[in-house]
Design a protein around this motif. Structure first.
Motif, PDB file in Angstrom:
ATOM      1  N   GLU A 911      -4.185  -2.513   7.839  1.00  0.00           N
ATOM      2  CA  GLU A 911      -4.143  -0.981   7.897  1.00  0.00           C
ATOM      3  C   GLU A 911      -4.659  -0.560   6.567  1.00  0.00           C
ATOM      4  O   GLU A 911      -5.306   0.675   6.478  1.00  0.00           O
ATOM      5  N   LEU A 912      -4.107  -1.250   5.309  1.00  0.00           N
ATOM      6  CA  LEU A 912      -4.402  -0.593   3.992  1.00  0.00           C
ATOM      7  C   LEU A 912      -6.017  -1.159   3.654  1.00  0.00           C
ATOM      8  O   LEU A 912      -6.579  -0.225   3.120  1.00  0.00           O
ATOM      9  N   ARG A 913      -6.405  -2.116   4.112  1.00  0.00           N
ATOM     10  CA  ARG A 913      -7.958  -2.247   4.247  1.00  0.00           C
ATOM     11  C   ARG A 913      -8.722  -1.132   4.837  1.00  0.00           C
ATOM     12  O   ARG A 913      -9.700  -0.588   4.197  1.00  0.00           O
ATOM     13  N   ALA A 914      -8.084  -0.794   6.105  1.00  0.00           N
ATOM     14  CA  ALA A 914      -9.118   0.174   6.807  1.00  0.00           C
ATOM     15  C   ALA A 914      -8.994   1.399   5.942  1.00  0.00           C
ATOM     16  O   ALA A 914      -9.896   2.570   6.043  1.00  0.00           O
ATOM     17  N   ALA A 915      -7.444   1.685   5.050  1.00  0.00           N
ATOM     18  CA  ALA A 915      -7.651   2.715   4.488  1.00  0.00           C
ATOM     19  C   ALA A 915      -8.230   3.046   3.101  1.00  0.00           C
ATOM     20  O   ALA A 915      -8.294   4.075   2.428  1.00  0.00           O
ATOM     21  N   GLY A 916      -9.226   1.964   2.972  1.00  0.00           N
ATOM     22  CA  GLY A 916     -10.094   1.767   1.679  1.00  0.00           C
ATOM     23  C   GLY A 916      -9.237   1.073   0.542  1.00  0.00           C
ATOM     24  O   GLY A 916      -9.888   1.266  -0.901  1.00  0.00           O
ATOM     25  N   VAL A 917      -8.145   0.434   0.687  1.00  0.00           N
ATOM     26  CA  VAL A 917      -7.322  -0.121  -0.583  1.00  0.00           C
ATOM     27  C   VAL A 917      -8.213  -1.162  -1.084  1.00  0.00           C
ATOM     28  O   VAL A 917      -8.393  -2.017  -0.087  1.00  0.00           O
ATOM     29  N   THR A 918      -8.353  -1.140  -2.136  1.00  0.00           N
ATOM     30  CA  THR A 918      -9.180  -2.422  -2.776  1.00  0.00           C
ATOM     31  C   THR A 918      -8.253  -3.478  -3.508  1.00  0.00           C
ATOM     32  O   THR A 918      -6.873  -3.331  -3.200  1.00  0.00           O
ATOM     33  N   PRO A 919      -8.881  -4.707  -3.508  1.00  0.00           N
ATOM     34  CA  PRO A 919      -7.979  -5.874  -3.852  1.00  0.00           C
ATOM     35  C   PRO A 919      -6.861  -5.522  -5.468  1.00  0.00           C
ATOM     36  O   PRO A 919      -5.843  -5.856  -5.226  1.00  0.00           O
ATOM     37  N   ARG A 920      -7.679  -4.773  -6.384  1.00  0.00           N
ATOM     38  CA  ARG A 920      -6.761  -4.562  -7.411  1.00  0.00           C
ATOM     39  C   ARG A 920      -5.829  -3.564  -7.017  1.00  0.00           C
ATOM     40  O   ARG A 920      -4.638  -3.712  -7.499  1.00  0.00           O
ATOM     41  N   GLU A 921      -6.099  -2.539  -6.352  1.00  0.00           N
ATOM     42  CA  GLU A 921      -5.036  -1.467  -5.951  1.00  0.00           C
ATOM     43  C   GLU A 921      -4.043  -2.079  -5.254  1.00  0.00           C
ATOM     44  O   GLU A 921      -2.688  -1.781  -5.477  1.00  0.00           O
ATOM     45  N   TYR A 922      -4.464  -3.151  -4.237  1.00  0.00           N
ATOM     46  CA  TYR A 922      -3.228  -3.869  -3.545  1.00  0.00           C
ATOM     47  C   TYR A 922      -2.347  -4.659  -4.514  1.00  0.00           C
ATOM     48  O   TYR A 922      -1.085  -4.587  -4.204  1.00  0.00           O
ATOM     49  N   GLU A 923      -2.777  -5.100  -5.486  1.00  0.00           N
ATOM     50  CA  GLU A 923      -1.961  -5.984  -6.516  1.00  0.00           C
ATOM     51  C   GLU A 923      -1.164  -5.100  -7.076  1.00  0.00           C
ATOM     52  O   GLU A 923       0.126  -5.300  -7.406  1.00  0.00           O
ATOM     53  N   VAL A 924      -1.370  -3.670  -7.226  1.00  0.00           N
ATOM     54  CA  VAL A 924      -0.551  -2.769  -7.939  1.00  0.00           C
ATOM     55  C   VAL A 924       0.513  -2.200  -6.894  1.00  0.00           C
ATOM     56  O   VAL A 924       1.752  -2.343  -7.431  1.00  0.00           O
ATOM     57  N   TYR A 925       0.188  -2.380  -5.709  1.00  0.00           N
ATOM     58  CA  TYR A 925       1.022  -1.675  -4.510  1.00  0.00           C
ATOM     59  C   TYR A 925       1.823  -2.741  -4.372  1.00  0.00           C
ATOM     60  O   TYR A 925       3.329  -2.335  -4.182  1.00  0.00           O
ATOM     61  N   VAL A 926       1.609  -3.994  -4.273  1.00  0.00           N
ATOM     62  CA  VAL A 926       2.503  -5.058  -4.271  1.00  0.00           C
ATOM     63  C   VAL A 926       3.790  -4.976  -5.147  1.00  0.00           C
ATOM     64  O   VAL A 926       4.780  -5.367  -4.882  1.00  0.00           O
ATOM     65  N   LEU A 927       3.450  -4.606  -6.638  1.00  0.00           N
ATOM     66  CA  LEU A 927       4.521  -4.879  -7.551  1.00  0.00           C
ATOM     67  C   LEU A 927       5.278  -3.540  -7.306  1.00  0.00           C
ATOM     68  O   LEU A 927       6.462  -3.570  -8.178  1.00  0.00           O
ATOM     69  N   LEU A 928       5.154  -2.554  -6.703  1.00  0.00           N
ATOM     70  CA  LEU A 928       5.871  -1.469  -6.710  1.00  0.00           C
ATOM     71  C   LEU A 928       7.232  -1.657  -5.811  1.00  0.00           C
ATOM     72  O   LEU A 928       8.062  -0.753  -5.858  1.00  0.00           O
ATOM     73  N   VAL A 929       7.297  -2.874  -5.181  1.00  0.00           N
ATOM     74  CA  VAL A 929       8.684  -3.136  -4.441  1.00  0.00           C
ATOM     75  C   VAL A 929       9.911  -2.940  -5.407  1.00  0.00           C
ATOM     76  O   VAL A 929      10.945  -2.387  -5.026  1.00  0.00           O
ATOM     77  N   ASP A 930       9.670  -3.510  -6.855  1.00  0.00           N
ATOM     78  CA  ASP A 930      10.641  -3.029  -7.879  1.00  0.00           C
ATOM     79  C   ASP A 930      10.932  -1.924  -8.578  1.00  0.00           C
ATOM     80  O   ASP A 930      11.559  -1.842  -9.482  1.00  0.00           O
ATOM     81  N   ARG A 931      10.043  -1.115  -8.258  1.00  0.00           N
ATOM     82  CA  ARG A 931       9.714   0.314  -8.832  1.00  0.00           C
ATOM     83  C   ARG A 931       9.514   0.291 -10.306  1.00  0.00           C
ATOM     84  O   ARG A 931      10.234   0.961 -11.224  1.00  0.00           O
ATOM     85  N   PRO A 932       8.554  -0.659 -10.866  1.00  0.00           N
ATOM     86  CA  PRO A 932       8.278  -0.742 -12.019  1.00  0.00           C
ATOM     87  C   PRO A 932       7.677   0.629 -12.748  1.00  0.00           C
ATOM     88  O   PRO A 932       7.041   1.212 -12.024  1.00  0.00           O
ATOM     89  N   GLY A 933       7.654   0.513 -14.074  1.00  0.00           N
ATOM     90  CA  GLY A 933       6.860   1.590 -14.766  1.00  0.00           C
ATOM     91  C   GLY A 933       5.302   1.322 -14.836  1.00  0.00           C
ATOM     92  O   GLY A 933       5.020  -0.012 -14.799  1.00  0.00           O
ATOM     93  N   ASN A 934       4.421   2.205 -15.103  1.00  0.00           N
ATOM     94  CA  ASN A 934       2.941   2.033 -15.540  1.00  0.00           C
ATOM     95  C   ASN A 934       3.028   0.717 -16.628  1.00  0.00           C
ATOM     96  O   ASN A 934       1.971   0.149 -16.253  1.00  0.00           O
ATOM     97  N   GLN A 935       3.906   0.977 -17.535  1.00  0.00           N
ATOM     98  CA  GLN A 935       3.632  -0.372 -18.767  1.00  0.00           C
ATOM     99  C   GLN A 935       3.846  -1.564 -18.382  1.00  0.00           C
ATOM    100  O   GLN A 935       3.196  -2.389 -18.584  1.00  0.00           O
ATOM    101  N   GLN A 936       5.006  -1.822 -17.513  1.00  0.00           N
ATOM    102  CA  GLN A 936       5.131  -2.978 -17.061  1.00  0.00           C
ATOM    103  C   GLN A 936       4.198  -3.388 -15.966  1.00  0.00           C
ATOM    104  O   GLN A 936       3.931  -4.821 -16.047  1.00  0.00           O
ATOM    105  N   ILE A 937       3.587  -2.538 -15.131  1.00  0.00           N
ATOM    106  CA  ILE A 937       2.474  -3.122 -14.319  1.00  0.00           C
ATOM    107  C   ILE A 937       1.184  -3.507 -15.108  1.00  0.00           C
ATOM    108  O   ILE A 937       0.692  -4.505 -14.793  1.00  0.00           O
TER     109      ILE A 937
END
Length: 989
Positions: A911-937
């Motif tokens: 579903e995310l590939r079909a929406a155009g999500v890139t591999p780097r964007e998906y790496e960011v997306y996976v880290l959002l589970v713990d609600r980190p800030g931009n600096q932590q990511i």
């Protein structure tokens, strides 16, 4: 004292060849070896030695022998070969053999229960293919050997099966060894022709030289070298002529008469008279008989009259002995080394060698031979009520030996007609030919009529035509004329199936001339059905009235179907309804299905298994075309499997393979094609073979593999595909779609136009050629509004427009037309309606989205960006770079960011590939589970906070998240495995 050799001498080259062949089967290098030589020369010894060496390697061996009685018994050596292996161990339980069990049950009686459907005769080629598969399964681990002896005595059907095996052994772990005499006939022709084709090795066994005879005699006597007098060696070498069997016969005679004896000072040869061969052998056996008791001697003479192989039942009938006396005499003859129990049949005995029976018969004067034959024939006729086919042949052979030619002719003719009815047309032709040569003049014409039918059904149309043409005139309307007319009709049907149109028409004209101006309704019906099938074939004389011919054929076929039902001709009725189902398709599939349902009803009522299965297959085909679903075809396949028809199974497999291609189940389609395409060629199932080759090409085309497509199409052309009714599918379903996979729109239109032109010039019953779906859509997309809309209306009004595959393209054509006319809501509804086929035809749906998005972008309607992203993702994953690249190009034209194709995309959910999500964007997306800030990511991914901010913005846009908190929540939900949003690109109302 033993008079048989325990070793083989003088055959080093032949045993070396067999050893080499045995080694080869272990490497799946199958081959055939034919051992040719006169009776007694040692063929069976070599075959037995081959069997022993195979047993030493733990290689399965199947061994059978043709009958030496002169009887025509279909498949006798093959039945014995399979029984020799499976009588004790039972049928092999391997799933690969499931489709072939009904055919194999025709050879092994123990397998028949519940496997062969009534009313169906397994074809020769189906039987041969089944046997080939069985041997391949048996030989899978170490190889397999099948030994077939005395092929010169084989029936026509066995020779045909052996030829099929020989031509298809090359890559299988199977060794076939056949033995035969060098007499002119089908067996020798087969061996020599196979040698010329390099599919078999032929070795002719010559006589043993003097040194080999000496070694053989020494082995028979367990004598040391130079222990036996040279004179004895010379005597045996000269009188036996180097024939090992005669060496043993003459040696036994020397021993039994005491002329060769062993004393204290070794072996001695007494004076003896000179004799010649074969008179010496005949006299030798006569002398041996003289030393037996009178009842045993008479029993052996009667047994020899019955042939080299005889049944206990026949001998009991001829001798009149009770079982106690009969078996006592048989035991005495067996102990004397003259006969032996037949290992292939518990109630049969064989003479130790066929020359033994010949020699015993030759020891009697001709008048006594005839008297014995007459006595034996009379006894068999009186021993039971209805004689079996084998008994009738034996009686006919005995009557002929007794000089009663006319009675022999009638018996041969009756068995021949029975075999013809049972489908053994080759053996029937042999017996009817024999009957024709013996029959009285007043009976010869009737035999000739049946012989012509047997020849035609055996594939010898020219011979059948010559027989019918040579018959003397018969008064129109007479019984003889009606019989001949029926024969002409049956030969016409065979000619039609072989696409020999002129020959078929000649036979129909001849039948009508014999029936006169007013044939009976059932006779007219049979002729009309043949003529109707002829109307389906492309005209060879250039006539352009194809449509009118089909209309007349349909009217006539409908009358014929009803007449045949009323007049008790159910097979003709089924053929007529099948023809009507095809002809009525252009008015709709409901009418076609009604004809097939009537065919099914007639077939089930009259227990016509073949017609029932054919009706189910055609009903399944229509259902598949309407819905795209395979379930009805699977049901039809089960019926074909139950019937045991390999040809029908291959037809269904071709349809299932095409259904798998349309459903984008590539592996399943390839599995079916690879499993059936070569077998269909071996079976000479031309129509199924061509269709499977076309499926193979279509499979490659739909995957965008142009080179594979061209290779497959080359095979299709070599098989005559471009002269068949499959041309519209070739141009439209295969080549046009292949062109679209290469983003060559103009070539696709050219192919679709060529398919349409062919259909306009020829009767066509295919509706997946693009004319009724893809072609109208492309016309509209390429700006041909007037032509595209006209093609759309034409397709929508035809039965072809109701098929699921075509409805998908027509729905999108409607959407394009509505969007162009300023009706975006109607266009969206049309896309949603067309999208109902998306789960059934996923590849075609994504191709259609790519095509439709182009028009939606231009006319500002629908969701073209979502469709393009969905299609781009699909074709990227499918390995079709041209279409994926075109999708990316259209996205750029629309001002939309295009995903980079970095590694790791396979980890992104679909579903995310079909929406155009890139591999780097998906790496960011996976880290959002713990609600980190931009600096932590940024620290985790070794990128800058500004880059993280850009990725976050892109993710919210692509996923539809309203803010950062919603984006983090969706990441957490996905991590916990809960349901996420509906996939982008899915059609919506």
């Amino acid at each position: 004292m033993r008079a048989t050799s325990s070793v083989i001498v003088g055959r080093d080259a032949e045993t070396g060849l067999l050893d080499e062949a045995l080694e080869g089967v272990g490497r799946k290098a199958g081959r055939a070896v034919f051992l040719v030589g006169e009776a007694g020369i040692g063929k069976s010894r070599l075959a037995g030695e081959c069997a022993l060496r195979a047993y030493d390697r733990d290689v399965p061996v199947l061994r059978g022998r043709a009958t030496s009685t002169g009887l025509v018994v279909p498949f006798r050596p093959l039945v014995e070969a399979l029984s020799s292996r499976f009588r004790a161990v039972g049928a092999p339980d391997h799933p690969e053999l499931d489709p072939y069990r009904p055919a194999l049950a025709g050879l092994v009686p123990e397998w028949r229960a519940g496997t062969v459907a009534p009313g169906y005769a397994i074809s020769l080629v189906e039987l041969a293919e089944a046997l080939l598969r069985l041997l391949a399964v048996l030989g899978r681990e170490r190889g397999c050997v099948i030994l077939l002896e005395d092929l010169h005595d084989s029936d026509t059907e066995t020779i045909a099966v052996v030829e099929y095996l020989v031509d298809n052994l090359a890559d299988l772990p199977v060794l076939l060894v056949g033995t035969l005499r060098p007499d002119a006939g089908p067996a020798l022709d087969l061996a020599l022709a196979a040698e010329l084709r390099n599919t078999a090795a032929v070795r002719e066994l010559g006589p043993l030289d003097e040194d080999s005879v000496r070694d053989m005699v020494d082995a028979c006597l367990d004598a040391a070298p130079d222990e036996v007098p040279p004179a004895a060696h010379r005597h045996l070498a000269q009188r036996a002529g180097g024939n090992p069997y005669l060496v043993e016969v003459l040696l036994a005679d020397l021993l039994e008469t005491g002329r060769l004896s062993r004393g204290g000072d070794g072996w001695r040869l007494a004076d003896h008279g000179e004799a010649t061969v074969p008179t010496g052998a005949v006299r030798s056996w006569a002398r041996r008989l003289d030393r037996l008791d009178e009842p045993v001697r008479e029993l052996l003479l009667l047994a020899a009259t019955l042939g080299g192989r005889f049944s206990v039942g026949a001998l009991r009938a001829v001798t009149g002995l009770d079982d106690r006396a009969l078996f006592a005499h048989l035991r005495s003859a067996s102990e004397a080394g003259i006969i032996a129990p037949d290992g292939a049949a518990h109630d049969h005995y064989t003479f130790r060698h066929v020359l033994t029976a010949d020699a015993l018969r030759a020891s009697l004067p001709p008048a006594e031979q005839a008297a014995l034959a007459r006595r034996a024939a009379t006894a068999i006729e009186q021993s039971s009520g209805e004689l079996s086919g084998e008994q009738r042949q034996l009686v006919a052979t005995l009557r002929l030996a007794a000089g009663d030619r006319e009675t022999a002719a009638r018996q041969f003719a009756q068995v021949g007609r029975q075999m013809l009815d049972a489908g053994a047309s080759g053996s029937a032709a042999v017996l009817l030919e024999r009957a024709r040569g013996l029959a009285a003049e007043e009976e010869r014409d009737e035999v000739t009529v049946h012989l012509a039918i047997a020849q035609a059904e055996s594939g010898r149309l020219d011979a059948a035509a010559a027989l019918l043409d040579d018959l003397p005139p018969a008064p129109a309307g007479s019984r003889a004329a009606e019989e001949r007319a029926q024969a002409h009709t049956q030969v016409a049907w065979v000619a039609t199936m072989a696409e020999r149109q002129e020959e078929a028409r000649r036979r129909i004209r001849a039948a009508r001339a014999l029936l006169g101006g007013a044939p009976r309704p059932e006779q007219e019906a049979a002729l009309v059905v043949v003529e109707g099938h002829l109307a389906l074939l492309p005209e060879q004389d250039g006539r352009a009235d194809g449509r009118e011919r089909l209309k007349e054929a349909e009217r006539s076929a409908r009358r014929a179907a009803l007449t045949a039902e009323q007049r008790g001709r159910p097979m003709v009725a089924c053929q007529a309804w099948q023809l009507l189902a095809l002809l009525s398709r252009e008015r709709g599939f409901d009418e076609a299905d009604a004809c097939l349902a009537r065919m099914l009803s007639v077939a089930e009522k009259h227990r016509l298994a073949t017609s029932r299965a054919e009706a189910l297959v055609r009903l399944g085909t229509n259902a598949f075309m309407r819905t795209g679903e395979a379930t009805p075809l699977e049901t039809a396949r089960a019926a074909a499997h139950e019937l045991g028809s390999l040809a029908l199974l291959q037809t269904v497999d071709g349809l299932l393979a095409m259904q798998s291609v349309l459903g984008a189940r590539w592996d399943r389609a390839r599995e079916i094609v690879e499993g059936s395409v070569e077998a269909s060629a071996r079976l000479q199932n031309v129509s199924a073979h061509r269709y499977l080759l076309l499926v193979d090409a279509t499979l490659a085309a739909h995957q965008g593999r142009a080179r594979e497509q061209e290779r497959a199409l080359a095979r299709f052309r070599r098989a005559g595909g471009e002269e068949s009714m499959l041309v519209p599918l070739q141009r439209g379903l295969c080549q046009a779609v292949g062109a679209l996979m290469g983003e060559d729109r103009q070539r696709a239109r050219d192919e679709l136009d060529a398919a349409r032109a062919w259909e306009r010039a020829h009767p066509s019953f295919f509706y997946l050629s693009g004319r009724y779906g893809l072609r109208p859509l492309l016309g509209l997309l390429d700006g041909d509004d007037e032509g595209g809309r006209a093609a759309y209306r034409e397709a929508l009004a035809s039965p072809g427009g109701q098929l699921a595959w075509n409805r998908m393209f027509l729905g999108l054509a409607d959407a394009v037309s509505r969007g162009r006319d300023g009706d975006p809501d109607g266009a969206r509804r049309a896309v949603a309606e067309a999208g109902r086929a998306a789960p059934v035809f996923p590849q075609a749906w994504h191709l259609a989205l790519r095509l439709t998005a182009e028009a939606a972008l231009a006319d500002a309607w629908g969701e073209p960006v979502t469709w393009l992203r969905t299609a781009e993702e699909y074709f990227h994953e499918a390995g079709v770079p041209a279409v994926a690249g075109a999708c990316r190009a259209l996205l750029r034209q629309a001002g939309v960011s295009v995903p980079q194709r970095r590694g790791g995309r396979e980890r992104i959910p679909a579903e995310l590939r079909a929406a155009g999500v890139t591999p780097r964007e998906y790496e960011v997306y996976v880290l959002l589970v713990d609600r980190p800030g931009n600096q932590q990511i940024a620290r985790r991914l070794c990128i800058s906070p500004r880059t993280v901010e850009k990725h976050m913005a892109s993710l919210m846009a692509k996923t539809g998240a309203v803010d950062r908190s919603a984006l983090c929540a969706s990441s957490a939900e996905r991590a916990e495995g809960r349901e996420w949003a509906a996939p982008p690109g899915a059609p919506s109302a």
